[in-house]
Design a protein around this motif. Structure first.
Motif, mmCIF file in Angstrom:
data_model
loop_
_atom_site.group_PDB
_atom_site.id
_atom_site.type_symbol
_atom_site.label_atom_id
_atom_site.label_comp_id
_atom_site.label_asym_id
_atom_site.label_seq_id
_atom_site.Cartn_x
_atom_site.Cartn_y
_atom_site.Cartn_z
ATOM 1 N N ARG A 190 23.951 74.819 100.088
ATOM 2 C CA ARG A 190 23.655 74.038 98.907
ATOM 3 C C ARG A 190 23.322 74.982 97.753
ATOM 4 O O ARG A 190 22.484 75.874 97.902
ATOM 5 N N LEU B 219 18.111 69.357 96.708
ATOM 6 C CA LEU B 219 18.973 70.029 97.679
ATOM 7 C C LEU B 219 18.212 70.382 98.955
ATOM 8 O O LEU B 219 18.765 70.319 100.058
ATOM 9 N N SER C 164 15.800 68.639 100.205
ATOM 10 C CA SER C 164 15.702 67.375 100.942
ATOM 11 C C SER C 164 17.012 67.056 101.652
ATOM 12 O O SER C 164 17.019 66.513 102.765
ATOM 13 N N GLU C 165 18.133 67.409 101.024
ATOM 14 C CA GLU C 165 19.431 67.219 101.668
ATOM 15 C C GLU C 165 19.543 68.048 102.947
ATOM 16 O O GLU C 165 20.084 67.582 103.960
ATOM 17 N N ALA D 261 17.646 66.356 105.632
ATOM 18 C CA ALA D 261 18.382 65.200 106.140
ATOM 19 C C ALA D 261 19.535 65.624 107.043
ATOM 20 O O ALA D 261 19.926 64.887 107.954
ATOM 21 N N ALA D 262 20.071 66.819 106.796
ATOM 22 C CA ALA D 262 21.167 67.342 107.626
ATOM 23 C C ALA D 262 20.662 67.895 108.952
ATOM 24 O O ALA D 262 21.460 68.349 109.775
#
Length: 334
Positions: A79, A91, A93-94, A97-98
């Motif tokens: 990211r 990013l 937080s992304e 989540a991944a």
């Protein structure tokens, strides 16, 4: 009956001993760094992906040397914030989540965002001047939280870089100091500058695009040479800045090798090798993937600094460097 019972007990004891030995060997194998299957690593960078590609590849190759290969037992979720601070939290937080296992944060801003946006994930920071002051860890020897990593300097090298500039260009009288944390650098800079009878001009930069404005301001100033003390947070536009300065025949000293390689187009650099820094970060990431806890892994300090000189740039702008100075260089780019 007694003999049979003793034989049975001995057999049970041997089986227990063998089982214990196997358990120890399995534990030793896990602790010794056997690559795990299906590892997921998050890569959080401040700059545009294209600007950070070279160092990203160093990290990927470093993981491969530890047995983690993309497409085989490793997935990297990358990211990039495109040099926008405000995007880093989202990013991070992304990445959480991944469900990544480990995060590599390329700058202090990225590391702070990972700390807040994905607090339960082990994170390695690869560039930091003072991780405690920057709020990344509570202690260098025992970080305590979910972050550990590497610092870019074990001491302030500003005075050393100034000395090298003076050796290469004995006639300089005024030096432009460029960076985002000039107050810290001036502490180490002022005394040697006075001793060398040098005047210091300050040009602060806080975002990558500020380098263009700084270049224009320096071009109008009386500066004979330029010293960049930025901690490699802003790779974007650094090549443009260097070319603008070199076009005015002002030599530029950087603090890392990547700024004078490829598109960096700087004349010289003194500091850590960021290529090696990312390789070391890959080693730390591999240790975390294999079960080590970031809270007990000490923050690592540089073990070596390099003077790198780009002779191609010197020749391009008809700059003559003393032979004695070139002989001191750890690496010369031709």
């Amino acid at each position: 009956m007694r003999l049979i019972r003793e034989a049975t007990l001995k057999s049970v004891s041997r089986r227990k001993a063998v089982a214990a030995t196997i358990a120890l060997l399995v534990g030793w194998r896990a602790a010794s760094g056997a690559p795990r299957a299906n590892a997921r690593v998050g890569y959080l960078e401040f700059v545009k992906a294209s600007d950070g590609e070279r160092l990203y590849r160093e990290f990927v190759e470093g993981l491969a040397s530890r047995g983690y290969v993309e497409g085989r037992n490793l997935r990297i979720v990358r990211r990039s914030a495109d040099a926008q601070d405000g995007r880093l939290g989202f990013l991070a937080s992304e990445l959480a989540a991944a469900k990544v296992d480990v995060i590599l944060a390329t700058t202090p801003q990225a590391a702070r965002s990972a700390k807040l946006g994905s607090p339960g994930i082990a994170t390695v920071f690869v560039i930091a001047a003072d991780p405690v002051l920057e709020g990344l860890v509570t202690s260098l020897s025992r970080p305590q939280g979910m972050l550990t990593g590497l610092v870019t300097r074990g001491e302030d090298l500003t005075a050393k870089r100034l000395q090298l500039l003076k050796e290469a260009f004995p006639r300089i009288r005024t030096v432009a100091l460029v960076g985002s944390n000039l107050a810290m650098s001036r502490v180490a800079f002022d005394e040697p500058a006075r001793r060398m009878l040098l005047e210091v001009l300050q040009f602060p930069v806080y975002q990558p695009d500020d380098y263009r404005d700084a270049a224009a301001a320096i071009a109008r100033s009386a500066a004979d040479a330029v010293l960049v003390v930025e901690d490699a947070d802003a790779v974007t536009n650094i090549g443009v800045f260097s070319r603008l300065m070199m076009a005015t025949r002002r030599p530029v000293m950087f603090n890392a090798d990547v700024f004078i390689e490829g598109d960096g187009w700087g004349l010289m650099a003194y500091g850590v090798s960021l290529r090696q820094q990312y390789r070391r970060a890959a080693d730390l990431a591999a240790r975390l993937l294999e079960g080590a806890k970031p809270s007990v892994i000490p923050v690592e300090f540089p073990t070596r600094y390099e003077l790198v000189v780009n002779v191609k740039v010197a020749e391009e702008y008809a700059i003559v460097l003393p032979r004695e100075f070139l002989a001191r260089a750890d690496r010369v780019i031709r």
